[in-house]
Write a protein that holds these residues in place. Structure first.
Motif, PDB file in Angstrom:
ATOM      1  N   GLU A  32       0.827  -1.199   0.000  1.00 50.69           N
ATOM      2  CA  GLU A  32       0.000   0.000   0.000  1.00 50.69           C
ATOM      3  C   GLU A  32       0.866   1.255   0.000  1.00 50.69           C
ATOM      4  N   ASN A  34       0.338   4.680   1.333  1.00 50.06           N
ATOM      5  CA  ASN A  34      -0.610   5.353   2.222  1.00 50.06           C
ATOM      6  C   ASN A  34      -0.199   6.782   2.544  1.00 50.06           C
ATOM      7  N   THR A  36      -2.310   8.660   5.179  1.00 47.50           N
ATOM      8  CA  THR A  36      -3.522   8.645   5.996  1.00 47.50           C
ATOM      9  C   THR A  36      -3.218   9.005   7.446  1.00 47.50           C
ATOM     10  N   SER A  39      -2.188   5.878   9.550  1.00 45.18           N
ATOM     11  CA  SER A  39      -0.962   5.160   9.202  1.00 45.18           C
ATOM     12  C   SER A  39       0.084   5.288  10.297  1.00 45.18           C
ATOM     13  N   SER A  40       0.889   4.237  10.456  1.00 51.21           N
ATOM     14  CA  SER A  40       1.996   4.259  11.418  1.00 51.21           C
ATOM     15  C   SER A  40       3.141   5.154  10.944  1.00 51.21           C
ATOM     16  N   GLN A  54       4.072   0.736   2.217  1.00 50.44           N
ATOM     17  CA  GLN A  54       4.061  -0.237   3.297  1.00 50.44           C
ATOM     18  C   GLN A  54       3.600  -1.604   2.782  1.00 50.44           C
ATOM     19  N   ASN A  56       1.363  -4.452   4.143  1.00 48.49           N
ATOM     20  CA  ASN A  56       0.399  -4.554   5.230  1.00 48.49           C
ATOM     21  C   ASN A  56      -0.463  -5.800   5.121  1.00 48.49           C
ATOM     22  N   GLU A 142      -4.600   0.759   8.227  1.00 48.88           N
ATOM     23  CA  GLU A 142      -3.899   2.023   8.043  1.00 48.88           C
ATOM     24  C   GLU A 142      -4.329   2.752   6.773  1.00 48.88           C
ATOM     25  N   SER A 143      -5.206   2.141   5.980  1.00 46.06           N
ATOM     26  CA  SER A 143      -5.523   2.694   4.670  1.00 46.06           C
ATOM     27  C   SER A 143      -6.928   3.279   4.621  1.00 46.06           C
ATOM     28  N   GLU A 369      -6.705  12.473   2.517  1.00 46.04           N
ATOM     29  CA  GLU A 369      -6.053  11.186   2.681  1.00 46.04           C
ATOM     30  C   GLU A 369      -6.189  10.376   1.397  1.00 46.04           C
ATOM     31  N   THR A 371      -4.990   6.303  -0.533  1.00 42.21           N
ATOM     32  CA  THR A 371      -4.350   4.994  -0.477  1.00 42.21           C
ATOM     33  C   THR A 371      -4.431   4.327  -1.844  1.00 42.21           C
TER      34      THR A 371
END
Length: 380
Positions: A32, A34, A36, A39-40, A54, A56, A142-143, A369, A371
């Motif tokens: 992904e 991302n 967002t 997201s981490s 990422q 995921n 996270e997306s 945001e 993704t």
């Protein structure tokens, strides 16, 4: 251990001991890109989400289930289902996975053909187990490549008992009650934030209509969600997929808000305004007042798809309306989201899936945001 010895050991087990156990699961993971709030990757210096690529997990799981005929049309049923993370994490990109046993629907119960089934354990609410037709996609936590905000309350409940009826000419129902075994004391009163849930359904010839209602006790004391309504209806047959959803959530303070990070920013703006206009002398007083107010969110979702050959494209749109706080609308507190996705069936059990999702926040200073995801899904 030698593979031949393992095979001999399994062959030596009584057939009856293994006949009623089914192993099943879904393995889903993707790459992904991302940008967002969930997201981490975190936020940059302007409090906007960072972008990055990422690998995921897309909610993989493994389960074991079985049943035993105990006579008179009655069966004992059981299931142990657990979450898996194909990216080697447990929602924390800096730590190894620590997924436990029975983290998903896990229960023991009784079932009968004429009256339905009753189960005890960790159980899904009705929206999580029987709805989400407006959100057919696969994506990570996270997306925004799916309708995760619209389905944010769908989940599982510990210490629960659930009854599911039999099918009565297309009609069915489910009732769940989850006990609060961690009751706290607030202002000298012992709280009981138990969760009650009811689901109603009608399905016939591809047409469906489903309703979910959830209610939390003592939410005014613990500052959580109060009640929750969801309706979904549509048509799924003859290669046509169409689903419409409407959701309303009420709770105290900003607990029902669509997104935690954006919700905090909107909450702070409301609190600062109450202090700046002289309503309250301090930020703490203003925040305490906001936490006691009833917030209501409303969302409308629409998803359409069509299958031709091995391909099924989907298009989803969600409208999150401006929220109301104690009956007064907060301007620019809603959102718009769209998701375009494509599922390609390699076989009956394996799919390639890709999607692009975008969220536009109305709040001043809130970034959009997005993704893009591409992954593989296998069911066993």
């Amino acid at each position: 251990m030698n593979k031949k010895l393992i095979a001999l050991a399994l062959a030596a087990l009584p057939a009856a001991a293994m006949a009623d156990v089914t192993i099943y699961g879904t393995i889903k993971a993707g790459i992904e890109d991302n940008k967002t709030y969930s997201s981490s990757l975190g936020l940059d210096g302007n409090k906007s989400p960072r972008s990055g690529v990422q690998v995921n997990d897309w909610t993989s799981s493994i389960g074991f289930k079985g049943s035993e005929d105990v006579g008179n049309g009655l069966k004992a049923i059981w299931q142990v289902e657990s979450r898996l993370h194909m990216d080697g994490t447990n929602g924390n990109k800096n730590a190894a996975s620590s997924d436990g046993l029975g983290t998903r629907d896990t229960f023991v119960g009784l079932a009968g053909d004429s009256w339905g089934k009753v189960r005890l354990g960790r159980l899904s609410d009705y929206a999580n187990s029987d709805m989400e037709q407006v959100d057919p996609g696969s994506y990570s936590d996270e997306s925004v490549g799916g309708l995760g905000m619209f389905t944010r309350l769908d989940g599982r409940h510990n210490n629960a008992i659930r009854y599911d009826s039999a099918n009565w000419g297309g009609f069915s129902m489910a009732v769940l009650w989850a006990l609060d075994e961690n009751r706290t004391t607030v202002a000298g009163t012992r709280t009981n934030n138990q969760f009650s849930n009811i689901g109603l359904s009608y399905e016939n010839s591809g047409y469906f209509g489903k309703y979910n209602y959830g209610s939390w006790g003592d939410s005014n004391l613990v500052g959580g969600n109060k009640d929750w309504h969801r309706f979904e209806g549509g048509y799924n047959a003859n290669n046509i997929y169409l689903a419409l959803g409407y959701q309303q959530v009420r709770g105290y303070g900003f607990s029902p808000f669509y997104n935690g990070t954006v919700g905090t920013a909107v909450n702070n703006a409301v609190v600062n305004n109450l202090v700046n206009n002289g309503t309250f002398a301090t930020t703490a007083q203003a925040q305490a007042a906001v936490n006691s107010l009833l917030m209501k969110t409303k969302e409308l979702a629409l998803t359409g798809g069509y299958t031709f050959g091995s391909f099924t494209p989907y298009l989803s749109y969600v409208k999150g309306y401006d929220v109301s706080l104690n009956g007064t609308n907060i301007n620019k507190s809603g959102y718009d989201q769209f998701v375009l996705s494509l599922d390609y069936a390699l076989s009956k059990r394996t799919d390639v899936y890709t999607s692009y999702g975008h969220v536009n926040w109305k709040a001043d200073g809130a970034a959009s945001e997005s993704t893009f995801g591409l992954g593989l899904i296998h069911r066993f």
